[in-house]
Design a protein around this motif. Structure first.
Motif, PDB file in Angstrom:
ATOM      1  N   ALA A   1      50.271  39.959  50.788  1.00  0.00           N
ATOM      2  CA  ALA A   1      49.387  40.187  49.433  1.00  0.00           C
ATOM      3  C   ALA A   1      48.040  39.856  49.665  1.00  0.00           C
ATOM      4  O   ALA A   1      47.313  40.671  49.140  1.00  0.00           O
ATOM      5  CB  ALA A   1      49.969  39.514  48.363  1.00  0.00           C
ATOM      6  N   ALA A   2      47.720  39.069  50.409  1.00  0.00           N
ATOM      7  CA  ALA A   2      46.407  38.796  50.950  1.00  0.00           C
ATOM      8  C   ALA A   2      45.790  39.560  52.004  1.00  0.00           C
ATOM      9  O   ALA A   2      44.524  39.508  52.294  1.00  0.00           O
ATOM     10  CB  ALA A   2      46.243  37.157  51.531  1.00  0.00           C
ATOM     11  N   ARG A   3      46.518  40.536  52.594  1.00  0.00           N
ATOM     12  CA  ARG A   3      46.161  41.523  53.458  1.00  0.00           C
ATOM     13  C   ARG A   3      45.441  40.879  54.736  1.00  0.00           C
ATOM     14  O   ARG A   3      44.363  41.316  55.088  1.00  0.00           O
ATOM     15  CB  ARG A   3      45.340  42.551  52.925  1.00  0.00           C
TER      16      ARG A   3
ATOM     17  N   ALA B   1      40.208  42.221  47.538  1.00  0.00           N
ATOM     18  CA  ALA B   1      41.649  43.071  47.191  1.00  0.00           C
ATOM     19  C   ALA B   1      42.816  41.955  47.201  1.00  0.00           C
ATOM     20  O   ALA B   1      42.623  41.083  47.888  1.00  0.00           O
ATOM     21  CB  ALA B   1      42.099  44.071  48.083  1.00  0.00           C
ATOM     22  N   GLY B   2      43.897  42.385  46.610  1.00  0.00           N
ATOM     23  CA  GLY B   2      45.185  41.517  46.766  1.00  0.00           C
ATOM     24  C   GLY B   2      44.590  39.928  46.142  1.00  0.00           C
ATOM     25  O   GLY B   2      44.064  39.859  45.191  1.00  0.00           O
ATOM     26  N   ILE B   3      45.052  38.951  46.833  1.00  0.00           N
ATOM     27  CA  ILE B   3      45.044  37.615  46.283  1.00  0.00           C
ATOM     28  C   ILE B   3      43.597  37.211  46.526  1.00  0.00           C
ATOM     29  O   ILE B   3      42.984  36.544  45.500  1.00  0.00           O
ATOM     30  CB  ILE B   3      45.887  36.623  47.306  1.00  0.00           C
TER      31      ILE B   3
END
Length: 257
Positions: A61-63, A18-20
């Motif tokens: 964004a990387a969570r 997920a994300g980056i």
């Protein structure tokens, strides 16, 4: 844990799609290197603030859990505090205040703040872009970007065994404390710490020789096998373009500001 893998890294491995984390490792590594190359040249307040903001957005964004970010940033806080307390007194410039006859300059204080913001931005960016990648995927990404095989092999082995050597260091320190050793400012303490460093070097050499022999028995020929590189997807190219725009924006703010 085997291979120098931490519990935090294992936790991320299950969520990095997920994300980056969903982007190709080559793109993530290239983006991180591009931002790190630009950061040392930023001196003005606006581009520095923008770089720090990019780092924060990348972490979101990387969570990444906030606790992990704070833990990684705390590693550098001691150095940064020492920098903030000493640099204003060694850089000449406009006096701001004096302590025990030592004059702190405005230019020195500003230089210390610039370095602090740069370092925090770098920690945020590199943590966000390399989070959960693991040593194998990072080595594959480096190989995919054309980096020398010797460097990728060295980095791979370092990441795998640095935690193992850390465990060895903690075992030796525990053994010293069990025998009544306490840190003091005397000759016995310095001699004991010297023995500790020497024992770590000996144990590291012995482990390196055992690992090397085990690798040779398994057919190691000087480099680790690299998995076949898959073509970049449209999302990867879009991400790379966004990073390029961010880098160009920082350069523009620094030059035109």
């Amino acid at each position: 844990m085997s291979g120098g893998t931490s519990l935090g890294a294992l936790f991320v491995e299950g969520r990095e799609r997920a994300g980056i984390g969903a982007r190709d490792p080559r793109v993530r590594l290239a983006g991180g290197l591009a931002l790190l190359v630009v950061l040392p040249f930023l001196d003005r307040p606006l581009p520095l603030a923008a770089a720090f903001g990019i780092g924060v957005l990348a972490v979101v964004a990387a969570r990444i859990p906030i606790g992990e970010i704070l833990r990684r940033m705390a590693v550098a806080e001691g150095f940064l505090l020492a920098l903030l307390l000493t640099l204003p007194f060694v850089v000449p410039g406009q006096p701001v205040f004096a302590v025990f006859g030592l004059v702190a300059s405005l230019e020195g204080l500003g230089r210390a703040l610039v370095i602090i913001v740069r370092l925090h931005a770098a920690v945020l960016v590199i943590t966000a872009l390399l989070w959960g990648m693991g040593s194998r995927r990072l080595a594959a990404a480096m190989s995919g970007l054309g980096m020398p095989a010797g460097i990728t092999t060295l980095l791979n082995l370092t990441m795998r065994y640095i935690a193992t050597l850390g465990d060895e260091y903690r075992r030796l320190r525990t053994a010293m404390r069990v025998r009544g050793f306490r840190l003091r400012s005397n000759l016995h303490t310095w001699r004991s710490l010297g023995y500790l460093v020497g024992m770590m070097l000996v144990r590291s050499l012995e482990r390196a020789e055992r690992v090397h022999r085990a690798m040779l028995c398994r057919g190691y020929s000087g480099r680790f096998p690299v998995p076949a590189q898959t073509p970049l997807r449209a999302q990867d190219l879009t991400f790379l373009a966004v990073v390029g725009l961010a880098v160009g924006g920082l350069i523009g703010l620094e030059v035109l500001g």
